[in-house]
Write a protein that holds these residues in place. Structure first.
Motif, short mmCIF file in Angstrom:
data_model
loop_
_atom_site.label_atom_id
_atom_site.label_comp_id
_atom_site.label_asym_id
_atom_site.label_seq_id
_atom_site.Cartn_x
_atom_site.Cartn_y
_atom_site.Cartn_z
N ARG A 194 -2.04 14.56 1.58
CA ARG A 194 -3.06 14.58 2.62
C ARG A 194 -2.52 14.05 3.94
NH1 ARG A 194 -8.59 12.38 0.61
NH2 ARG A 194 -8.36 14.33 -0.55
N ASP A 195 -2.81 14.78 5.04
CA ASP A 195 -2.52 14.33 6.41
C ASP A 195 -1.06 13.92 6.59
OD1 ASP A 195 -5.20 14.73 7.00
OD2 ASP A 195 -5.73 12.66 6.49
N ARG A 209 -3.26 4.88 1.02
CA ARG A 209 -2.52 5.87 1.82
C ARG A 209 -1.05 5.49 1.93
NH1 ARG A 209 -7.35 5.04 4.13
NH2 ARG A 209 -6.57 3.49 5.61
#
Length: 390
Positions: free
Chosen positions: A323-324, A385
């Motif tokens: 993700r991202d 993250r």
């Protein structure tokens, strides 16, 4: 059909655990086959009785089988093997050597997995217990369908068209190697389709599980943690960890105290790494565990009255999503407060503490260079993250 695949580092006792599981299930009225897919077969030693390439009854409701690749070659590999042999002979290899080279490394384990497909289709047993190869070889095999899919879907059709064009020229000159006939490509497709079907069977978490067998030793635990990470990545469900050969509490000789402390330390690592997956234990027995009586005693130690065929855990302790421009490690942690979170990362290890809950997660090697870049809670899940520090 209930399928349980046992794997672990070589020498941890997975064959005995697999045989004990099958014997326990059979004693409870199930029709069970325990099958070895490891080329270094040990089921005969575990039962203290000869086990052959065809299922042989070992006790009431229990059959055992040690795979022999010869019966599988004709079904899945003969066409491909004949072509490979022709190529090796064209290169000047002797007939016998060419025939041996055409049997690629790992074929024994691979055909063992294809035997799972056969037994699953025939449905002759209530449960299939697999004594698989050590973790490294097993992970390679289980990841093979994913690794082959791009080649089969994208490259194989192109090669087939090119071969059909070039084949007449190759037949007229000895300067070119023999090109595969359409039947060889078709055999390759059938081979891949069979592997993909095995994958579908083994990732069905309602009916199939992987169980990791470990000893409370540093290198064994490290390999099991790594195996669990990659099994998660390929969507294979681990429903239990079996810790084998723990020193009994009754052993209090000073000679064993350092060993006991080391085992206690490694047990904490096992719990931190795998809970809430059930952790089953078996003590170190005073004798070798072979024969029906010993295997029955081992099964009683491991399962302690529980159903050995039960799916003991569903879901994942964690998952990893891209993700991202980075990754997120997702953990299910209901009823926790953000203020109690402690997070750190060392190389490929991610350490997460929430109150008394502690997880030590081993990440894929490719993520070792990434740094922790924050965390958040959402719907009872913790999202950690990871991004490139540069």
């Amino acid at each position: 059909m209930r399928i349980i695949l046992y794997t672990g580092k070589g020498g941890v006792g997975k064959t005995s655990v697999a045989a004990a599981t099958a014997l326990k299930a059979a004693s409870e009225g199930k029709k069970v086959l325990v099958m070895s897919t490891d080329p270094a077969h040990s089921l005969s030693d575990a039962f203290d009785e000869e086990v052959g390439p065809e299922p042989r009854q070992m006790a009431q409701g229990l059959w055992a089988q040690e795979m022999d690749q010869s019966s599988m070659i004709e079904e899945y590999w003969a066409e491909i093997q004949n072509y490979l042999t022709a190529v090796f002979e064209w290169q000047g290899t002797t007939d016998v050597a060419a025939d041996e080279l055409a049997r690629l490394p790992g074929m024994d384990e691979l055909f063992g997995l294809l035997a799972v497909r056969r037994h699953h289709r025939e449905g002759g047993y209530d449960a299939l217990i697999l004594d698989a190869a050590p973790t490294g070889e097993t992970l390679k095999l289980l990841s093979l369908p994913d690794q082959m899919s791009w080649y089969v879907e994208k490259i194989l059709p192109v090669q087939r068209r090119v071969a059909s064009i070039a084949r007449p020229l190759a037949r007229r000159t000895k300067a070119l190697p023999p090109l595969p006939e359409d039947s060889v490509f078709a055999a390759g497709q059938r081979f891949y389709d069979a592997l993909a079907e095995v994958e579908e069977v083994l990732i069905d978490r309602e009916n199939a599980s992987v169980r990791l067998v470990v000893n409370a030793e540093k290198m064994v635990v490290a390999e099991a943690r790594r195996a669990y990470t990659y099994l998660n990545l390929y969507d294979y469900g681990v429903d239990a960890v079996v810790v084998n050969r723990l020193l009994p509490e009754t052993v209090r000789d000073p000679y064993f105290e350092e060993w006991r402390r080391a085992q206690e330390h490694h047990m904490r690592t096992i719990r931190d790494s795998f809970e809430p997956i059930p952790i089953l234990t078996a003590r170190l027995f005073e004798r070798e565990m072979y024969g029906l009586e010993a295997l029955s005693e081992l099964a009683g130690e491991i399962f302690d009255g529980a159903d050995p065929l039960e799916v003991m855990f569903r879901g994942e302790t964690h998952s990893i999503v891209k993700r991202d421009g980075g990754y997120e490690v997702v953990l299910s942690l209901p009823f926790v407060e953000k203020e109690s979170l402690e997070l750190s990362k060392r190389g490929a290890e991610l350490l997460v503490s929430v109150g008394s809950y502690r997880r030590n997660i081993l990440l894929p090697d490719s993520m070792a260079r990434l740094a922790a870049a924050g965390a958040s809670f959402e719907d009872g899940k913790l999202y950690v993250r990871l991004k490139d520090a540069s």
